[in-house]
Design a protein around this motif. Structure first.
Motif, PDB file in Angstrom:
ATOM      1  N   ASP A 176      25.304  41.361  31.742  1.00 12.24           N
ATOM      2  CA  ASP A 176      25.285  42.773  32.130  1.00 12.24           C
ATOM      3  C   ASP A 176      25.405  42.935  33.636  1.00 12.24           C
ATOM      4  N   GLY A 177      26.230  43.876  34.063  1.00  9.82           N
ATOM      5  CA  GLY A 177      26.321  44.227  35.470  1.00  9.82           C
ATOM      6  C   GLY A 177      27.096  43.260  36.328  1.00  9.82           C
ATOM      7  N   VAL A 178      27.728  42.265  35.753  1.00  6.91           N
ATOM      8  CA  VAL A 178      28.544  41.342  36.542  1.00  6.91           C
ATOM      9  C   VAL A 178      29.764  42.084  37.083  1.00  6.91           C
ATOM     10  N   GLN A 179      30.107  41.805  38.348  1.00  9.21           N
ATOM     11  CA  GLN A 179      31.289  42.397  38.980  1.00  9.21           C
ATOM     12  C   GLN A 179      32.197  41.270  39.468  1.00  9.21           C
ATOM     13  N   VAL A 180      33.460  41.345  39.088  1.00  9.50           N
ATOM     14  CA  VAL A 180      34.453  40.339  39.449  1.00  9.50           C
ATOM     15  C   VAL A 180      35.508  41.024  40.306  1.00  9.50           C
ATOM     16  N   GLY A 181      35.611  40.599  41.583  1.00  7.77           N
ATOM     17  CA  GLY A 181      36.472  41.273  42.538  1.00  7.77           C
ATOM     18  C   GLY A 181      37.943  40.915  42.407  1.00  7.77           C
ATOM     19  N   ALA A 182      38.724  41.460  43.327  1.00  6.53           N
ATOM     20  CA  ALA A 182      40.179  41.306  43.295  1.00  6.53           C
ATOM     21  C   ALA A 182      40.590  39.845  43.429  1.00  6.53           C
ATOM     22  N   PHE A 183      41.562  39.447  42.609  1.00  5.97           N
ATOM     23  CA  PHE A 183      42.207  38.139  42.679  1.00  5.97           C
ATOM     24  C   PHE A 183      41.245  36.971  42.423  1.00  5.97           C
ATOM     25  N   CYS A 184      40.170  37.247  41.717  1.00 11.11           N
ATOM     26  CA  CYS A 184      39.253  36.166  41.335  1.00 11.11           C
ATOM     27  C   CYS A 184      39.787  35.436  40.107  1.00 11.11           C
ATOM     28  N   TYR A 185      39.278  34.213  39.930  1.00 13.34           N
ATOM     29  CA  TYR A 185      39.550  33.439  38.715  1.00 13.34           C
ATOM     30  C   TYR A 185      38.215  32.946  38.169  1.00 13.34           C
ATOM     31  N   ILE A 186      37.948  33.223  36.882  1.00 12.87           N
ATOM     32  CA  ILE A 186      36.755  32.746  36.197  1.00 12.87           C
ATOM     33  C   ILE A 186      37.218  31.918  35.002  1.00 12.87           C
ATOM     34  N   GLY A 187      36.880  30.647  34.977  1.00 13.31           N
ATOM     35  CA  GLY A 187      37.342  29.746  33.935  1.00 13.31           C
ATOM     36  C   GLY A 187      36.664  29.974  32.592  1.00 13.31           C
ATOM     37  N   GLY A 188      37.229  29.354  31.566  1.00 16.54           N
ATOM     38  CA  GLY A 188      36.769  29.576  30.204  1.00 16.54           C
ATOM     39  C   GLY A 188      35.424  28.970  29.881  1.00 16.54           C
ATOM     40  N   GLU A 189      34.978  27.972  30.627  1.00 12.25           N
ATOM     41  CA  GLU A 189      33.680  27.352  30.357  1.00 12.25           C
ATOM     42  C   GLU A 189      32.668  27.740  31.422  1.00 12.25           C
ATOM     43  N   VAL A 190      32.676  29.017  31.773  1.00 14.25           N
ATOM     44  CA  VAL A 190      31.777  29.544  32.800  1.00 14.25           C
ATOM     45  C   VAL A 190      30.871  30.592  32.168  1.00 14.25           C
ATOM     46  N   THR A 191      29.571  30.471  32.448  1.00 12.13           N
ATOM     47  CA  THR A 191      28.589  31.465  32.016  1.00 12.13           C
ATOM     48  C   THR A 191      27.952  32.071  33.256  1.00 12.13           C
ATOM     49  N   VAL A 192      27.968  33.407  33.349  1.00 11.51           N
ATOM     50  CA  VAL A 192      27.466  34.103  34.534  1.00 11.51           C
ATOM     51  C   VAL A 192      26.357  35.055  34.108  1.00 11.51           C
ATOM     52  N   GLY A 193      25.197  34.956  34.760  1.00  9.75           N
ATOM     53  CA  GLY A 193      24.053  35.789  34.430  1.00  9.75           C
ATOM     54  C   GLY A 193      24.193  37.205  34.934  1.00  9.75           C
ATOM     55  N   ALA A 213      42.089  40.332  38.701  1.00  7.61           N
ATOM     56  CA  ALA A 213      41.306  39.128  38.421  1.00  7.61           C
ATOM     57  C   ALA A 213      41.725  38.530  37.084  1.00  7.61           C
ATOM     58  N   VAL A 214      41.479  37.216  36.935  1.00  4.54           N
ATOM     59  CA  VAL A 214      41.737  36.516  35.687  1.00  4.54           C
ATOM     60  C   VAL A 214      40.418  35.956  35.177  1.00  4.54           C
ATOM     61  N   VAL A 215      40.033  36.367  33.977  1.00  2.00           N
ATOM     62  CA  VAL A 215      38.844  35.842  33.307  1.00  2.00           C
ATOM     63  C   VAL A 215      39.318  35.192  32.018  1.00  2.00           C
ATOM     64  N   GLU A 216      39.211  33.870  31.955  1.00  4.02           N
ATOM     65  CA  GLU A 216      39.730  33.146  30.801  1.00  4.02           C
ATOM     66  C   GLU A 216      38.893  33.415  29.552  1.00  4.02           C
ATOM     67  N   ALA A 217      39.545  33.318  28.398  1.00  2.02           N
ATOM     68  CA  ALA A 217      38.825  33.406  27.131  1.00  2.02           C
ATOM     69  C   ALA A 217      37.762  32.323  27.070  1.00  2.02           C
ATOM     70  N   GLY A 218      36.590  32.670  26.585  1.00  3.23           N
ATOM     71  CA  GLY A 218      35.476  31.736  26.507  1.00  3.23           C
ATOM     72  C   GLY A 218      34.462  31.917  27.606  1.00  3.23           C
ATOM     73  N   ALA A 219      34.829  32.584  28.708  1.00  2.00           N
ATOM     74  CA  ALA A 219      33.856  32.883  29.763  1.00  2.00           C
ATOM     75  C   ALA A 219      32.848  33.896  29.250  1.00  2.00           C
ATOM     76  N   THR A 220      31.606  33.769  29.680  1.00  2.77           N
ATOM     77  CA  THR A 220      30.548  34.688  29.267  1.00  2.77           C
ATOM     78  C   THR A 220      29.983  35.367  30.509  1.00  2.77           C
TER      79      THR A 220
END
Length: 267
Positions: free
Chosen positions: A26-43, A16-23
């Protein structure tokens, strides 16, 4: 694998790719080959299946579940979009099945797309730019919202439903399989396919399941008959609704929906 910039309970697959700046909470799971952008906040507690992509600015609440291949927060599919900063906000405890797509807003449409809490969006559903979706809705496979659509709480869209841009769907409405909706649907109304969808009674079974007692349902039925069965012009139907609304908060809500409409009523 854990990204050092996130809590120790976060799990990020090595592919997976999690860009710098993403937040990530606790307990977040990011699976295979995902992309999370830098201006993303996940609870906290939110999970992403394989091949999901999330572009920002996007804010996602707690305990959401994204199955494989969801495409979330992409640019609006609007030719007028010129790269302005626009956003997507998603609440808590929603389920998004495979290949769901949700776009951010547009500068001319308010700038944001918003999804509430406890919704189920099944495979291949699409929510376009500047839409507002309430709470506890169910969108069945391939249901599609065009831009600027507003959907109230506890609405059910059956499979292959299409909602035209700028339409409003009132709370507790039920849209039957394959119906195309090109006008506002009042609260409680059930729409069935016949070319473009046409009202076919109230969503009585759904109201029973949600705890509406017989007296409340009877008032809504009287309002439906005044609006759709009586055959009178809309102005006369409004007058009758106003009389019924004196003893029914539900009918009052329906009348307020009609009074605030900018589009033709589906009738």
């Amino acid at each position: 694998m854990r990204d050092a910039g996130h809590p120790s309970s976060v799990v990020i697959h090595p592919s997976a790719v999690v860009e710098a700046g993403a937040t990530l909470g606790d307990g977040v799971q990011v699976g295979a080959f995902c992309y999370i952008g830098g201006e993303v906040t996940v609870g906290a507690g939110t999970t992403f299946g394989p091949h999901c992509s999330v572009h920002g600015p996007t804010t996602i609440g707690r305990d959401n579940r994204f199955h494989g291949h969801c495409a979330i927060g992409g640019e609006p599919q609007d030719k007028k979009y010129a790269g302005e900063r626009v956003a997507l906000a998603i609440g808590d405890r929603n389920t998004f099945r495979e290949f769901v797509t949700i776009n951010r807003g547009t500068g001319g449409g308010g700038g944001s797309t918003r999804i509430g809490d406890d919704n189920w969006l099944l495979a291949y559903t699409h929510v376009a730019h500047d839409c507002v979706v309430g709470n506890q809705c169910v969108f069945s496979n391939n249901a599609t919202l065009a831009g600027h659509v507003s959907v109230g709480d506890q609405v059910i869209l059956s499979g292959f439903v299409g909602i035209h841009q700028f339409c409003r769907i009132g709370a507790h409405a039920f849209i039957g399989m394959g119906a195309f909706v090109n006008g506002d649907v009042p609260p409680f109304v059930m729409v069935a396919q016949e070319g473009y969808g046409r009202p076919r009674g109230i969503n009585a079974e759904g109201l029973k399941r949600r705890g509406f007692d017989p007296e409340r349902i009877a008032s809504i039925k009287r309002a439906y008959r005044a609006l759709y069965v009586s055959g009178v012009p809309l102005d006369e139907a409004r007058t009758k609704l106003a009389e019924i609304a004196g003893a029914s908060d539900d009918v009052r809500a329906l009348l307020e929906f009609l009074d605030s409409s900018d589009r033709p009523l589906l009738r």
